[in-house]
Design a protein around this motif. Structure first.
Motif, PDB file in Angstrom:
ATOM      1  N   TRP A  50       0.848  -1.181   0.000  1.00 23.86           N
ATOM      2  CA  TRP A  50       0.000   0.000   0.000  1.00 23.86           C
ATOM      3  C   TRP A  50       0.890   1.240   0.000  1.00 23.86           C
ATOM      4  O   TRP A  50       1.902   1.268   0.696  1.00 23.86           O
ATOM      5  N   PRO A  51       0.528   2.267  -0.755  1.00 29.52           N
ATOM      6  CA  PRO A  51       1.240   3.545  -0.583  1.00 29.52           C
ATOM      7  C   PRO A  51       1.077   4.015   0.865  1.00 29.52           C
ATOM      8  O   PRO A  51       0.059   3.751   1.502  1.00 29.52           O
ATOM      9  N   LYS A  52       2.078   4.699   1.360  1.00 29.92           N
ATOM     10  CA  LYS A  52       2.078   5.094   2.767  1.00 29.92           C
ATOM     11  C   LYS A  52       0.806   5.824   3.154  1.00 29.92           C
ATOM     12  O   LYS A  52       0.246   5.625   4.243  1.00 29.92           O
TER      13      LYS A  52
ATOM     14  N   ILE B  19      -2.441   3.194   3.497  1.00 29.02           N
ATOM     15  CA  ILE B  19      -2.427   1.964   4.299  1.00 29.02           C
ATOM     16  C   ILE B  19      -3.716   1.882   5.109  1.00 29.02           C
ATOM     17  O   ILE B  19      -4.051   2.801   5.869  1.00 29.02           O
ATOM     18  N   PRO B  20      -4.484   0.787   4.960  1.00 19.51           N
ATOM     19  CA  PRO B  20      -5.750   0.690   5.693  1.00 19.51           C
ATOM     20  C   PRO B  20      -5.518   0.464   7.184  1.00 19.51           C
ATOM     21  O   PRO B  20      -4.623  -0.267   7.586  1.00 19.51           O
TER      22      PRO B  20
ATOM     23  N   GLU C   4     -11.916   1.766   0.837  1.00 22.94           N
ATOM     24  CA  GLU C   4     -11.448   3.147   0.769  1.00 22.94           C
ATOM     25  C   GLU C   4      -9.982   3.197   0.341  1.00 22.94           C
ATOM     26  O   GLU C   4      -9.584   4.040  -0.479  1.00 22.94           O
ATOM     27  N   SER C   5      -9.164   2.282   0.862  1.00 23.91           N
ATOM     28  CA  SER C   5      -7.738   2.269   0.520  1.00 23.91           C
ATOM     29  C   SER C   5      -7.524   1.858  -0.931  1.00 23.91           C
ATOM     30  O   SER C   5      -6.651   2.391  -1.618  1.00 23.91           O
ATOM     31  N   LEU C   6      -8.317   0.893  -1.423  1.00 22.77           N
ATOM     32  CA  LEU C   6      -8.224   0.491  -2.831  1.00 22.77           C
ATOM     33  C   LEU C   6      -8.561   1.662  -3.741  1.00 22.77           C
ATOM     34  O   LEU C   6      -7.888   1.905  -4.748  1.00 22.77           O
TER      35      LEU C   6
ATOM     36  N   TYR D 284      -4.444  -8.359   0.922  1.00 22.66           N
ATOM     37  CA  TYR D 284      -4.164  -9.480   1.815  1.00 22.66           C
ATOM     38  C   TYR D 284      -4.939  -9.267   3.116  1.00 22.66           C
ATOM     39  O   TYR D 284      -5.121  -8.126   3.556  1.00 22.66           O
ATOM     40  N   PRO D 285      -5.432 -10.355   3.731  1.00 24.28           N
ATOM     41  CA  PRO D 285      -6.298 -10.207   4.915  1.00 24.28           C
ATOM     42  C   PRO D 285      -5.669  -9.419   6.055  1.00 24.28           C
ATOM     43  O   PRO D 285      -6.375  -8.744   6.805  1.00 24.28           O
ATOM     44  N   ASP D 286      -4.331  -9.499   6.192  1.00 23.27           N
ATOM     45  CA  ASP D 286      -3.678  -8.771   7.284  1.00 23.27           C
ATOM     46  C   ASP D 286      -3.408  -7.314   6.940  1.00 23.27           C
ATOM     47  O   ASP D 286      -2.839  -6.569   7.754  1.00 23.27           O
TER      48      ASP D 286
END
Length: 200
Positions: free
Chosen positions: A103-105, A108-109, A117-119, A163-165
């Motif tokens: 994720w871009p900084k 990050i969710p 929202e992060s996607l 990824y789930p985490d």
């Protein structure tokens, strides 16, 4: 499992997920050019045959697949699967390439509830759709592919699943260079991705 052994349901090597594939697929190793070329050569010989009159076709297919695999590796892919048959005796040329991205900084969710929202922030303009494990991005593009001197309908679909985490995003790119029925192929690709399960 041998890298050039056809499989139906596979767990991606060193990855945190598994996918059920329709028909028969083989794993293409991406870490060494010589092994990659050997495996691709075996697959092409099995699919095309070893007759002298087919030498040019074999050479062309090997070069094309080797280039695809090398480009995938150079772009960060960690796994490549190559389709051989959809049913016994029914060829089905297609490839699935998997890669990871962080994720871009700024995107990050904080929790799984923020994945959508992060996607949207990470991949602007891409539609967010549902997967049984949560939101993902999906794009499908139909066009024309070239095999030798001939043009054929082609289809490419890209799926991005968190990824789930929350540690990153899995990207699955599935392409079919001879997709004569784009809607049918798109439905098949959707079903493949829907079969994905995360390893515990």
């Amino acid at each position: 499992m041998s890298t050039d052994t056809p499989v139906r349901s596979v767990t991606a090597p060193d990855a945190g997920y598994s996918i059920v594939f329709p028909g028969t697929w083989s794993v293409i190793p991406l870490d060494a050019d010589e092994i990659m070329k050997t495996v691709i050569g075996r697959i092409v010989k099995k699919q095309v045959g070893v007759a002298d009159r087919l030498a040019r076709t074999r050479r062309m297919m090997i070069e094309e697949l080797l280039t695809t695999a090398q480009r995938a590796r150079d772009a960060g892919a960690h796994t490549m699967h190559l389709s051989l048959e959809i049913l016994p005796g029914v060829p089905f040329p297609a490839a699935l390439i998997a890669s990871d991205s962080p994720w871009p900084k700024e995107s990050i969710p904080a929790a799984p509830a923020a994945f959508a929202e992060s996607l949207a922030a990470t991949f602007p303009g891409v539609s967010i759709v549902g997967h049984r494990f949560g939101p993902m991005c999906r794009t499908v593009e139909a066009g024309l592919g070239r095999f030798g001197d001939a043009e054929t309908p082609s289809l490419s679909a890209e799926y991005r699943l968190p990824y789930p985490d929350g540690g990153g995003v899995l990207t699955l790119t599935i392409s079919a260079p001879m997709a004569r029925d784009p809607e049918l192929y798109a439905t098949l690709f959707d079903a493949m991705v829907d079969s994905l399960t995360w390893k515990a």
